[in-house]
Design a protein around this motif. Structure first.
Motif, mmCIF file in Angstrom:
data_model
loop_
_atom_site.group_PDB
_atom_site.id
_atom_site.type_symbol
_atom_site.label_atom_id
_atom_site.label_comp_id
_atom_site.label_asym_id
_atom_site.label_seq_id
_atom_site.Cartn_x
_atom_site.Cartn_y
_atom_site.Cartn_z
ATOM 1 N N HIS A 52 -5.848 86.734 18.267
ATOM 2 C CA HIS A 52 -6.811 86.247 17.279
ATOM 3 C C HIS A 52 -7.772 85.275 17.952
ATOM 4 O O HIS A 52 -7.391 84.549 18.884
ATOM 5 N N THR A 53 -8.989 85.248 17.475
ATOM 6 C CA THR A 53 -9.976 84.326 18.041
ATOM 7 C C THR A 53 -9.856 82.960 17.378
ATOM 8 O O THR A 53 -9.382 82.829 16.239
ATOM 9 N N VAL A 68 0.510 79.182 11.202
ATOM 10 C CA VAL A 68 -0.027 79.018 12.559
ATOM 11 C C VAL A 68 0.557 77.764 13.186
ATOM 12 O O VAL A 68 0.355 76.651 12.676
ATOM 13 N N LYS A 69 1.307 77.928 14.280
ATOM 14 C CA LYS A 69 1.869 76.789 15.010
ATOM 15 C C LYS A 69 0.929 76.438 16.158
ATOM 16 O O LYS A 69 0.723 77.233 17.080
ATOM 17 N N GLY A 71 1.079 87.140 15.875
ATOM 18 C CA GLY A 71 -0.221 86.919 16.492
ATOM 19 C C GLY A 71 -0.229 85.673 17.361
ATOM 20 O O GLY A 71 0.705 84.868 17.343
ATOM 21 N N TYR A 72 -1.306 85.536 18.116
ATOM 22 C CA TYR A 72 -1.446 84.370 18.986
ATOM 23 C C TYR A 72 -2.927 84.136 19.269
ATOM 24 O O TYR A 72 -3.777 85.017 19.071
ATOM 25 N N CYS A 73 -3.225 82.947 19.751
ATOM 26 C CA CYS A 73 -4.592 82.604 20.138
ATOM 27 C C CYS A 73 -4.534 81.650 21.314
ATOM 28 O O CYS A 73 -3.748 80.696 21.311
ATOM 29 N N LEU A 102 0.572 80.005 17.988
ATOM 30 C CA LEU A 102 1.453 81.126 17.665
ATOM 31 C C LEU A 102 1.385 81.363 16.164
ATOM 32 O O LEU A 102 1.386 80.421 15.379
ATOM 33 N N MET A 103 1.373 82.628 15.763
ATOM 34 C CA MET A 103 1.190 82.970 14.352
ATOM 35 C C MET A 103 2.381 83.779 13.852
ATOM 36 O O MET A 103 2.806 84.756 14.482
ATOM 37 N N TYR A 104 2.898 83.358 12.703
ATOM 38 C CA TYR A 104 4.067 83.987 12.109
ATOM 39 C C TYR A 104 3.761 84.362 10.658
ATOM 40 O O TYR A 104 2.823 83.848 10.049
#
Length: 700
Positions: A393-394, A432-433, A469-471, A479-481
């Motif tokens: 992800h941006t 989003v962490k 996901g991640y950015c 980090l996205m959960y």
């Protein structure tokens, strides 16, 4: 005068009392353990002298008990028709060296804790089920272990590395399965081994160098060949297995053979056979080299460029990790399996393979005659399936979704960063962490974060919150959960509000079991094992059906680097320094979470009286007291719980939060105990969903 006679009589009586107290009074831990055993044995009333509380086993000559001074040293209760179980305080019997309850009708699991300094254990010919207790691994003085003729199941843990004095091991006539553990090779004093009438599989090569005089492996599922070293044993029984026919293969190049036994190939044909073997190895190596050269040439072809494009697209696909043993039938994995573990890693365009290492590989098979196209196809198909499953992800997208990381979107803050709620126009919601950049090694932020994303994205389990996901842009690493509207277990237990109802007993047990299965996957389903290092109720999220999802895994390096503890109340006693954290430390933290479920209390609460502030310290002495247990259970349950299930739940907790890490059970045993609790209670784990709920939160 009568006075001197009275004084004399008084002195005699006093001396008798003192003599009894000093020389005959049994140690209180021993008495307590035998009291518990008495109440656990359903038919113990036939045991002469035994009592359910108090008493003096040593001076009152309890049946089957032998003492030395005030310590119980032997328990011999064989063939008395006893039923029930042995109790949970056997670890108190620290002076017991002889422990025999064979030829009875005892049931359920063998207690995880047994007399720790025992030399002789005989529990054969009972009805014990479950697994072989791992605590046996710590009994360094053990010489005799007979668990034969029971109903033990499952695979043997690798627990035999510290038993140098063990001379006899009998596991016969059970339902044990799987391969023999590698630590069998450490049983340097073992002379008698009985494994007959089980379901063991694999080879028995691990027994080759043991000083065995008697070996019985009949009626199992063993394969391969019987090692030459075992064929000279005077009393060996090997029938009823799936042994390979024909001559056994020669040892691998460089392997040492024992010189005190004649070689089967000794004679005139040995040199011819040796030449054939060498030629076979050289031929296989040449085939591998040619295939790799052809593969390298093909990589520049349009078809392989197309596969690289597909691989890039697959970064948004879900990924199921493939363990090394699952790769064993794949050609590419067979070739590189022994080369520094490459068989379990993703292959990419930068992967380099040492030709000499490949030539030395013992995994080369006749199927190497595949064409170069088939070889390349198999290799690239593995590359696609092992690419990162999390989507990139941006930063701009995340700023929009989190309202530029607004305070109103903040879900929580921990030692490694903050967690925000991200909302998208299509209705998707993510957590989003945002990791504190100062935690990365200097100059290695991008590479280190990439490694973390790769590892975490391979973790897939129904009770684990998966990375989606991640950015990584402009120094920001996130980090996205999946977002769980029901929040965390901590919120449900300790931050109750008008929108939630108390968790029912069934739901609490289900949360404990699901969380234990998540930890089991990390500890025993991943290779190498993953130590969580941050197990606590705030990291156990609850989905719409209140099933647990363990979060914050795979970030142990950050927790190590912050040098911060989990939080007051969760850390195991040995974790004075973060580097001392082990798998057993995770077990302790999980035990604390179970205590939260049982009592509804926080691990540390400064608002409580000083003696009750630390949950473990306050609760542990009461876990085996039925009356005290009923008083410490969460009042929010309103007494709606089965008393026996509550007691079993407390017993599991007591094992997990023990001070000594070596006595804490592995997580697989915790899972098994919780499963048995559910089965014995006849719980319907879905009946209580409407009773415990939280309404959906409103949009920001």
């Amino acid at each position: 005068m009568m006075y001197p006679k009275f004084v004399g009589f008084f002195l005699i009586v006093s001396l008798n009392i003192l003599t009894t107290l000093v020389h005959s009074k049994t140690n209180s831990p021993d008495v307590s353990a035998l009291n518990v055993m008495y109440t656990s044995l359903n038919s113990a009333s036939q045991l002469n002298g035994w009592q359910s509380s108090g008493g003096d086993p040593c001076s009152d000559s309890w049946e089957g008990i032998t003492c030395s001074g005030s310590s119980v040293t032997e328990i011999r209760l064989s063939g008395l028709g006893l039923t029930g179980s042995m109790g949970y305080q056997l670890s108190n019997l620290k002076s017991v060296t002889y422990f025999d309850l064979s030829k009875n009708n005892l049931e359920n699991d063998i207690p995880y804790q047994l007399p720790p300094n025992v030399v002789h254990i005989d529990l054969s010919k009972n009805g014990f089920s479950g697994s072989v207790p791992y605590s046996i691994s710590q009994m360094t003085d053990l010489e005799y272990l007979d668990l034969g003729h029971n109903q033990l199941k499952g695979q043997l843990s690798d627990m035999f590395g510290k038993l140098p004095k063990l001379k006899l091991l009998d596991l016969s006539s059970n339902q044990l399965s799987g391969n023999l553990p590698p630590s069998f090779a450490s049983l340097s004093s073992l002379t008698t081994l009985n494994l007959e009438n089980n379901q063991f599989s694999g080879t028995i090569n691990v027994l080759s160098d043991l000083p065995l005089d008697e070996l019985n492996v009949e009626n199992n599922k063993f394969t391969g060949w019987v090692p030459d070293e075992l064929k000279d044993i005077d009393n060996i029984q090997i029938g009823g297995n799936n042994w390979s026919s024909g001559r056994a293969p020669p040892p691998p190049p460089g392997a040492k053979r024992r010189t005190d036994r004649p070689s089967e190939n000794a004679g005139g044909n040995s040199s011819v056979n040796g030449i054939a073997i060498v030629l076979g190895i050289i031929g296989s190596s040449v085939v591998v080299a040619l295939l790799l050269l052809l593969f390298a040439k093909k990589r520049s072809s349009p078809s392989l460029h197309f596969l690289d494009d597909e691989e890039r697209k697959s970064e948004r696909r879900s990924f199921t990790p493939i363990a090394s043993r699952e790769l064993s039938n794949d050609l590419c994995a067979d070739i590189v399996r022994d080369f520094k573990g490459l068989g379990t890693k993703s292959f990419n365009s930068s992967t380099s393979i040492d030709m000499k290492a490949l030539q030395r590989s013992s995994s080369i098979r006749p199927s190497l005659s595949l064409s170069d196209n088939e070889f390349a196809s198999r290799l690239n198909s593995k590359r696609i399936s092992t690419s990162i499953g999390a989507a990139s992800h941006t930063l701009a997208d995340l700023q929009t979704a989190t309202a530029n990381f607004a305070t109103g979107r903040l879900l929580g803050e921990g030692s490694i960063g903050r967690v925000y709620k991200a909302k998208y126009t299509d209705g998707k919601v993510l957590a989003v962490k945002k990791i504190d950049s100062s935690l990365f090694r200097s100059g290695g932020c991008t590479e280190e974060f990439s490694e973390i994303v790769t590892k975490i994205s391979r973790v897939h389990h129904p009770n684990i919150a998966e990375l989606v996901g991640y950015c990584s842009e402009q120094g920001h690493n996130m980090l996205m959960y999946e977002y769980f509207r029901n929040g965390s277990l901590h919120e449900f237990l300790h931050l109750s509000d008008d929108f939630s109802k108390p968790l029912t007993w069934n739901t609490r047990v289900r949360i404990a079991l699901g969380s234990a299965r998540a930890v089991e996957y990390l500890h025993e389903g991943c290779s190498p094992p993953v130590i969580h290092k941050n197990i606590k109720s705030s990291n156990i999220l609850l989905d719409t059906e209140l099933n647990p999802r363990l979060s914050d895994y795979g970030l142990a390096n950050f927790h190590l680097r912050t040098s911060q503890n989990l939080g007051e109340g969760y850390n195991a006693p040995e974790c004075i320094k973060s580097v001392t954290y082990t798998l057993k430390s995770d077990i302790y933290s999980f035990g604390v979470v179970m205590l939260e479920l049982l009592t509804g209390r926080m691990p540390f609460d400064s608002n409580k009286p000083k003696s009750e502030q630390c949950l473990v310290r306050w609760a542990t002495p009461q876990l085996h007291d039925i009356d005290a247990l009923s008083r410490m259970v969460d009042p929010a349950l309103c007494g709606l719980y089965p008393p026996k299930a509550l007691s079993r739940f407390a017993n599991i907790i007591a094992l997990c939060v023990q001070t000594e890490p070596e006595f804490r059970p592995p997580v697989s045993e915790v899972v098994q105990s919780l499963v048995r609790l559910v089965q014995r209670s006849g719980m319907n784990m879905k009946d209580d969903l409407s009773a415990s709920c939280r309404t959906e939160d409103s949009d920001y």
